[in-house]
Design a protein around this motif. Structure first.
Motif, short mmCIF file in Angstrom:
data_model
loop_
_atom_site.label_atom_id
_atom_site.label_comp_id
_atom_site.label_asym_id
_atom_site.label_seq_id
_atom_site.Cartn_x
_atom_site.Cartn_y
_atom_site.Cartn_z
N UNK A 134 1.61 11.74 3.04
CA UNK A 134 1.27 12.55 4.20
C UNK A 134 1.89 13.94 4.05
N UNK A 171 -0.71 16.78 8.65
CA UNK A 171 -1.97 16.15 8.26
C UNK A 171 -1.88 14.64 8.41
N UNK A 172 -3.01 13.99 8.19
CA UNK A 172 -3.05 12.53 8.25
C UNK A 172 -2.60 11.93 6.93
N UNK A 173 -2.11 10.71 6.94
CA UNK A 173 -1.79 10.02 5.68
C UNK A 173 -3.04 9.84 4.83
N UNK A 223 0.86 -1.18 0.00
CA UNK A 223 0.00 0.00 0.00
C UNK A 223 0.90 1.24 0.00
N UNK A 226 4.76 6.92 2.29
CA UNK A 226 4.95 5.70 3.06
C UNK A 226 4.46 4.49 2.28
N UNK A 257 -4.52 7.77 1.31
CA UNK A 257 -4.32 6.61 0.45
C UNK A 257 -3.99 7.02 -0.98
N UNK A 263 -3.01 0.58 -3.87
CA UNK A 263 -2.75 -0.77 -3.37
C UNK A 263 -2.34 -1.64 -4.54
N UNK A 269 0.87 5.52 0.69
CA UNK A 269 0.17 6.65 1.28
C UNK A 269 1.06 7.89 1.19
N UNK A 316 -2.47 -6.92 9.42
CA UNK A 316 -2.30 -5.46 9.38
C UNK A 316 -1.01 -5.06 8.66
N UNK A 317 -1.01 -3.83 8.18
CA UNK A 317 0.15 -3.32 7.47
C UNK A 317 1.31 -3.03 8.43
N UNK A 318 2.51 -3.19 7.89
CA UNK A 318 3.72 -2.67 8.54
C UNK A 318 4.25 -1.59 7.62
N UNK A 319 4.42 -0.40 8.17
CA UNK A 319 4.83 0.74 7.35
C UNK A 319 6.34 0.95 7.38
N UNK A 320 6.86 1.44 6.26
CA UNK A 320 8.24 1.87 6.21
C UNK A 320 8.40 3.22 6.89
N UNK A 321 9.66 3.69 6.96
CA UNK A 321 9.93 4.94 7.66
C UNK A 321 9.61 6.17 6.84
#
Lengths: 113, 110
Positions: free
Chosen positions: B36, B40-42, B32, B87, B44, B47, B34, B97-102
């Motif tokens: 940001x 603000x919020x991330x 996925x 991200x 989408x 996918x 995203x 659930x997702x694991x996000x990169x830095x």
């Protein structure tokens, strides 16, 4: 539709105080999540709920508890706040976790002194 | 395990192109993306699913190499509005659930 809402937007706590962050979604999503975001660390999952009545730990659950009150609401509680919990907290919701897009709330900026 | 994003940061002039990469050491079901913006919020973007299905914005393009567990996000003819932190989030199943990169910080300048 409001999407994902979070309260409060800002909060300052003293070490040892407790508080609950509230989150609600109106998209009829099964899955809900709590993340924390620290500079340079990305989004780290604290807890998630795949459906009403279930909750599971994420990557960084220590010091937090959650409650999936109903399908709409998912709260995050800090029982005894510590300076290391200073962060921006995001709630999100989705359909299936790996298949559907996540919708994020506006975030809560928490400072623990 | 957290996916690795590269580069960490990039600066572009309007109209230039950029590629952001995301790689994982584990077999992936989905990637996925995203974006940001500051404060603000991330939001989408896209996918990419194992097997070739893609969902997301028409103006965003990305690829997913399942064998290498890598994904790339292509930003062409960049605009000022593209600035932000990108991200990737990875999942190894439809229910995980997702694991996000830095994140990759992209700055577009005039």
């Amino acid at each position: 539709n409001a999407g994902v809402t979070q309260t409060p937007k800002f909060q300052v706590l003293k070490t040892g105080q407790s508080m609950t962050l509230q989150c609600a979604q109106d998209m009829n999503h099964n899955s809900m999540y709590w993340y924390r975001q620290d500079p340079g660390m990305g989004l780290r999952l604290i807890y998630y709920s795949a459906s009403e009545g279930t909750t599971d730990k994420g990557e960084v659950p220590n010091g937090y508890n959650v409650s999936r009150l109903n399908k709409r609401e998912f709260s995050l509680r800090l029982e005894s706040a510590a300076p290391s919990q200073t962060s921006v907290y995001f709630c999100a919701s989705s359909g299936l976790a790996g298949y559907n897009e996540q919708f994020f709330g506006p975030g809560t900026r928490l400072t623990v002194l | 395990q957290q996916p690795v994003q590269s580069p960490q940061a990039v600066i572009l002039r309007e109209g230039e192109d950029a590629v952001i990469n995301c790689s994982s050491s584990k077999a992936l079901y989905s990637v996925h993306w995203y974006r940001q913006k500051h404060g603000e919020a991330p939001v989408f973007l896209m996918i990419l699913l194992k097997g070739g299905e893609q969902k997301g914005h028409e103006k965003i393009s990305a690829s997913f190499n399942e064998k290498k567990q890598q994904s790339s996000l292509y930003l062409t003819a960049s605009q000022l509005s593209y600035s932000g932190t990108y991200f990737c989030g990875t999942s190894n199943s439809g229910n995980t659930p997702l694991v996000f990169g830095k994140g990759t910080r992209l700055s577009v300048i005039a």
